[in-house]
Design a protein around this motif. Structure first.
Motif, PDB file in Angstrom:
ATOM      1  N   ILE A 196       0.853  -1.525   0.460  1.00  0.00           N
ATOM      2  CA  ILE A 196       0.201   0.189  -0.210  1.00  0.00           C
ATOM      3  C   ILE A 196       1.162   1.822   0.246  1.00  0.00           C
ATOM      4  N   LEU A 197       0.043   2.150  -0.446  1.00  0.00           N
ATOM      5  CA  LEU A 197       1.002   3.330  -1.090  1.00  0.00           C
ATOM      6  C   LEU A 197       0.438   4.312  -0.205  1.00  0.00           C
ATOM      7  N   CYS A 205       8.988  -0.647   1.295  1.00  0.00           N
ATOM      8  CA  CYS A 205      10.326  -0.309   0.644  1.00  0.00           C
ATOM      9  C   CYS A 205      10.506   0.449   2.014  1.00  0.00           C
ATOM     10  N   TYR A 206       9.325   1.446   2.803  1.00  0.00           N
ATOM     11  CA  TYR A 206       9.041   2.610   3.445  1.00  0.00           C
ATOM     12  C   TYR A 206      10.142   4.292   2.956  1.00  0.00           C
ATOM     13  N   ASN A 227      12.535   2.264  -5.798  1.00  0.00           N
ATOM     14  CA  ASN A 227      13.175   1.833  -5.207  1.00  0.00           C
ATOM     15  C   ASN A 227      13.374   0.116  -5.017  1.00  0.00           C
ATOM     16  N   CYS A 228      11.672  -0.214  -4.159  1.00  0.00           N
ATOM     17  CA  CYS A 228      12.205  -1.554  -4.269  1.00  0.00           C
ATOM     18  C   CYS A 228      11.839  -2.218  -5.091  1.00  0.00           C
TER      19      CYS A 228
END
Length: 231
Positions: A196-197, A205-206, A227-228
């Motif tokens: 979820i964003l 990946c936060y 990123n992830c």
């Protein structure tokens, strides 16, 4: 958006299944059971060793009893000769008296040794009984734990079967290529392929997204974190 909604539901179910499998492999009662079974193994070895000690002590005790029995029989024979009137020679009588006295001294020594051995045998036998009772108690506890582990595992397995049924129905509704990507990411990303964003932060990946990326994501049906690479 139906594809991504189904994919997210699939991720939720897979995550629940992962948690259930982890719980099954780390059942608290099973850990206690394993520890108890290790104690039982060590206890069994102690029992074997103690039984060997008891057998040896009983063998030595029997040997001492037999020796003492033979000695007492010899003393009785010599005393019969001494007081039976068969020997008239004073010198011979004196010699026999000295021999009987020496035999009785040996008898006292052997009796003391036998009493000490009997005491040792009794102590070993008592210790063996304590160990055997401990084994019985441990085995009862182990059996109770096995029943608890079995019940917990059965409940978890039922929950997994239920989740797998729901998963099967959802998988039918997902595009094959997207499903393949999901499964690949699941293997690569420790089970989390869809995140979820929250605001501008990826739930996988936060890492925070640039504002432009957020706009791009909202225009696309399927979007992956830069990123992830999770969906």
């Amino acid at each position: 958006m139906e594809n991504i909604d189904n994919l997210y539901q699939l991720q939720l179910i897979d995550s629940e299944i992962d948690k259930l499998n982890k719980r099954k492999s780390g059942i608290a009662e099973e850990k206690k059971l394993n520890e108890l079974e290790e104690k039982i193994k060590k206890l069994v070895l102690l029992i074997v060793k103690e039984r060997e000690l008891l057998n040896q002590s009983e063998f030595e005790q029997k040997h001492l009893e037999d020796e003492l029995t033979l000695l007492i029989a010899k003393i009785q024979r010599e005393e019969s000769r001494l007081y039976g009137g068969e020997i008239a020679n004073p010198k011979e009588l004196k010699s026999l008296q000295v021999e009987i006295k020496a035999l009785n001294t040996t008898r006292e020594s052997q009796e003391d040794e036998l009493l000490a051995k009997i005491d040792q045998t009794d102590k070993i036998a008592g210790q063996l009984e304590k160990l055997k009772q401990a084994e019985i108690d441990f085995n009862k506890k182990a059996e109770n734990l096995r029943e608890k582990v079995l019940l917990v595992a059965e409940d978890i397995n039922k929950a997994i079967v239920d989740k797998e049924k729901k998963k099967k129905n959802i998988v039918k509704e997902i595009d094959a290529d997207l499903l393949g990507l999901y499964q690949k990411l699941r293997r690569e990303k420790r089970g989390i392929a869809v995140a979820i964003l929250s605001g501008l932060t990826c739930g996988g990946c936060y890492m925070e997204m640039p504002q432009i990326k957020n706009a791009e994501m909202r225009q696309a049906e399927i979007w992956r974190c830069p990123n992830c690479r999770r969906i």
